[in-house]
Design a protein around this motif. Structure first.
Motif, short mmCIF file in Angstrom:
data_model
loop_
_atom_site.label_atom_id
_atom_site.label_comp_id
_atom_site.label_asym_id
_atom_site.label_seq_id
_atom_site.Cartn_x
_atom_site.Cartn_y
_atom_site.Cartn_z
N LEU C 97 0.82 -1.06 -0.11
CA LEU C 97 0.18 0.01 -0.10
C LEU C 97 0.80 1.21 0.09
O LEU C 97 0.57 2.22 -0.74
N ALA C 101 1.16 4.06 -2.76
CA ALA C 101 0.79 5.58 -2.39
C ALA C 101 1.73 6.34 -2.92
O ALA C 101 1.54 7.52 -3.35
N GLN C 104 2.47 5.83 -7.37
CA GLN C 104 1.49 5.70 -8.56
C GLN C 104 1.66 6.55 -9.26
O GLN C 104 2.36 7.65 -9.36
N LEU C 127 -6.67 -4.94 -1.08
CA LEU C 127 -6.61 -3.52 -1.49
C LEU C 127 -7.62 -2.93 -2.10
O LEU C 127 -8.19 -1.87 -1.73
N TRP C 132 -9.08 0.69 -1.49
CA TRP C 132 -7.96 1.88 -1.40
C TRP C 132 -7.30 2.11 -2.59
O TRP C 132 -6.28 3.00 -2.70
N ILE C 133 -7.27 0.98 -3.47
CA ILE C 133 -6.49 1.22 -4.82
C ILE C 133 -7.51 1.06 -5.71
O ILE C 133 -8.36 0.50 -5.62
N THR C 150 -3.64 5.16 -5.75
CA THR C 150 -4.79 5.05 -4.51
C THR C 150 -5.92 5.74 -4.69
O THR C 150 -6.07 6.68 -5.80
N SER C 151 -7.05 5.75 -3.96
CA SER C 151 -8.32 6.16 -4.13
C SER C 151 -8.64 7.19 -3.44
O SER C 151 -7.83 7.48 -2.23
N PHE C 154 -8.75 5.95 0.34
CA PHE C 154 -7.79 5.83 0.97
C PHE C 154 -7.20 7.09 1.64
O PHE C 154 -6.84 7.11 2.91
#
Lengths: 195, 284, 195
Positions: C97, C101, C104, C127, C132-133, C150-151, C154
């Motif tokens: 993760l 982050a 990306q 994830l 979160w992704i 990431t979203s 997240f």
């Protein structure tokens, strides 16, 4: 023969769970007023095991509980369906894992003493990542080294119910080369009938 | 060991064995790697070295440490592990260590430690002990004990590898469930845990080669994600529309850098269909 | 009745595949010289369907092929199997993760390069499940690997307005032992109310 709904529910739960289930899991499925006895659950599990004996999958008990899995002798056909190839593990990793399994709780320094060479952090990290080992405690000596042991996941992965299922340690004596091969062959025989 | 056993001198070209790709190794199978002994190239390998006729380096790298090497020397000559002929084994062991050093293999210090131990045992065996009856403990005892223990776990590792295991021999089963609304429960991760994980990764990544780990400011990476996301919605965006003027000069620079980085990684293309037309960003 | 091995293989394949299988899939399992006729496969599937009629799961045909599924009337019981506590997460998940982050858009292969160890599909799936992704695009190289980022979820979870809220890597890396602790404490205060 126990009544059908209970068996069907336990059967469906085993298939739907995606992880091994314990007897407690099965009991917890039901409302408190209608929970089955443990012995009844056990009987159902035994019946299920027998009913699947001749099928393509089997019900087994591993460290974390009961699970359905494919029969080992069918795996060659099923490999093509799996997108990923099964990983192979290095000798260094297997040796480290074996020492932890048989000698737990054990520190990294003690593993290194047995192997006669240092254990890379990479191997310890991988074993952690696979969730095969965990830190049980820290030894009360300078540096407070971690004491490692194996996990339930380790047993599950190697199809074992508990550590007693590990092959016994063989005492190697003189001129071990031929003996070594003999032992291996014997081992193979011991294992195969099970499948 | 006979007295005329040759000493192995460094190969003229140590790189002859080095850096081969797996396929090259494959190809080398069956060919005898050249070994230069006292200036002459040997056609056949010295038999007392037990080097198999395929890639020597692969072979030498295959040892899991000095105990593994010792065990190999003993087992391959059907020597008695309980009554090791120390002089012989020491000589062979030192030869392997020499070759490893000459081939620039990463020789762990432990190999040399065991070499020192072997020599010490050898010298103690040679010394006439005055009070033989009293101090009769065989200097080899500790080594033998260590070797036996190691051999045990080496075997155990093989046994473990032979156990039927998930993925390789057994496959987990799964069936589709009737739409139970799948409720996702998030794990509780603290901010500091995430940062610590990242710091660890970076420390490790520094050990691995020269990963140009991350110098550009984060906002650029975030903008890269943003642009890619917009491109999933519409295949094309006007170059101009990528910029938000309200962000000021800094924002424009970040966007520009993000576009350039995306272009460099061939994730987008910046095109102008015809002269004087709008410049467009399209996903490649 | 067709011979047992064929039926067992088809049965195990249905259970192991994790997705619906077509008749072509079943045929492709076998070496070219020993491939069963389509009609034989159909017969086996019909037999399997009958054999499972009274069990907790059933064999059904859906748009993309055949699959086993739990019986609809058992669904109420199976709900209890869903985990209620917040799941445990691994170090590997955290690292993956964090890398997504900071780096990306990034492919799984690139994450593996940085970690120096493979990233399991399980982690990527989790994830995704946590939202979160997300997949931003696909890199135009062989295999068209997905590029992850990431979203918003997240950012929300970690109480960040945007990625600039993450400390720069140089800061994390260099000298930063003490600095880090300071930052952590501050951040912890900001975040904790949520947990």
């Amino acid at each position: 023969m126990t009544d059908l709904p209970l068996k069907s529910i336990i059967e469906a739960a085993l298939f739907a769970a995606g992880k091994p289930l314990t007897i407690d899991h099965f009991i917890a499925i039901f409302a408190e007023t209608s929970q089955p006895e443990r012995s009844v659950v056990r009987t159902v599990l035994r019946e299920l095991r027998e009913e699947y004996a001749e099928r393509g999958i089997e019900l087994v008990e591993v460290a974390s509980g009961y699970r359905f899995q494919t029969k080992q002798n069918l795996t060659p056909w099923l490999k093509g369906l799996q997108p990923e190839r099964s990983p192979r593990y290095s000798r260094a990793l297997l040796e480290t894992l074996a020492i932890i399994a048989y000698r737990q709780p054990i520190t990294r320094g003690e593993i290194e003493n047995i192997r006669g060479i240092s254990v890379s952090s990479d191997i310890i990290r991988k074993l952690h990542d696979y969730k095969w080992i965990r830190v049980l405690a820290h030894r009360d000596t300078p540096g407070k080294p971690a004491l490692y042991g194996t996990s339930r996941e380790f047993l599950n992965y190697f199809n074992l119910k508990n550590l007693n299922g590990l092959p016994p340690l063989t005492e190697l004596m003189a001129n071990a080369q031929e003996e070594l091969f003999e032992t291996e062959e014997k081992k193979e025989e011991e294992i195969n009938p099970k499948n | 060991m006979n007295s005329n056993s040759s000493t192995i001198s460094p190969p003229l070209n140590p790189h002859r064995w080095g850096g081969s790709t797996p396929s090259q190794r494959e190809g080398a199978r069956g060919r005898v790697p050249s070994v230069i002994v006292q200036g002459t190239e040997l056609e056949t390998l010295p038999t007392d070295l037990y080097i198999p006729p395929d890639a020597l380096q692969v072979f030498l790298e295959g040892f899991e440490g000095p105990l593994d090497l010792l065990l190999y020397l003993i087992q391959h000559q059907n020597l008695d592990i309980l009554n090791i002929p120390i002089a012989e084994v020491t000589q062979q062991y030192l030869k392997y260590v020499d070759i490893m050093q000459e081939m620039d293999l990463d020789l762990a210090a432990e190999y040399l430690a065991i070499a020192a131990m072997l020599m010490e045992i050898k010298s103690r065996l040679l010394l006439p002990t005055a009070n033989e009856s009293k101090d009769s403990e065989d200097p080899r005892a500790k080594l033998v004990q260590q070797l036996r223990e190691y051999a045990q776990y080496k075997q155990a590792a093989q046994d473990l590898d032979n156990l039927p295991r998930l993925e390789r021999d057994i496959l987990p089963v799964s069936v589709e469930q009737h739409e139970i609304p799948k409720e996702i429960i998030l794990p509780q991760i603290t901010w500091s845990a995430l940062l610590e994980a990242m710091r660890d990764v970076m420390e490790r990544a520094n050990l691995f080669t020269s990963h140009h780990i991350m110098s550009e400011p984060l906002s650029v990476r975030e903008r890269m994600s943003f642009i890619l996301e917009r491109l999933t919605e519409s295949k094309t965006i006007n170059f101009i529309d990528c910029f938000t003027l309200e962000e000021g000069r800094g924002g424009v620079v970040v966007t520009l850098l993000a576009l350039l980085e995306l272009t460099k990684e061939s994730l987008v293309q910046i095109v102008q269909p015809k002269p004087y037309e709008m410049i467009q960003v399209i996903s490649s």
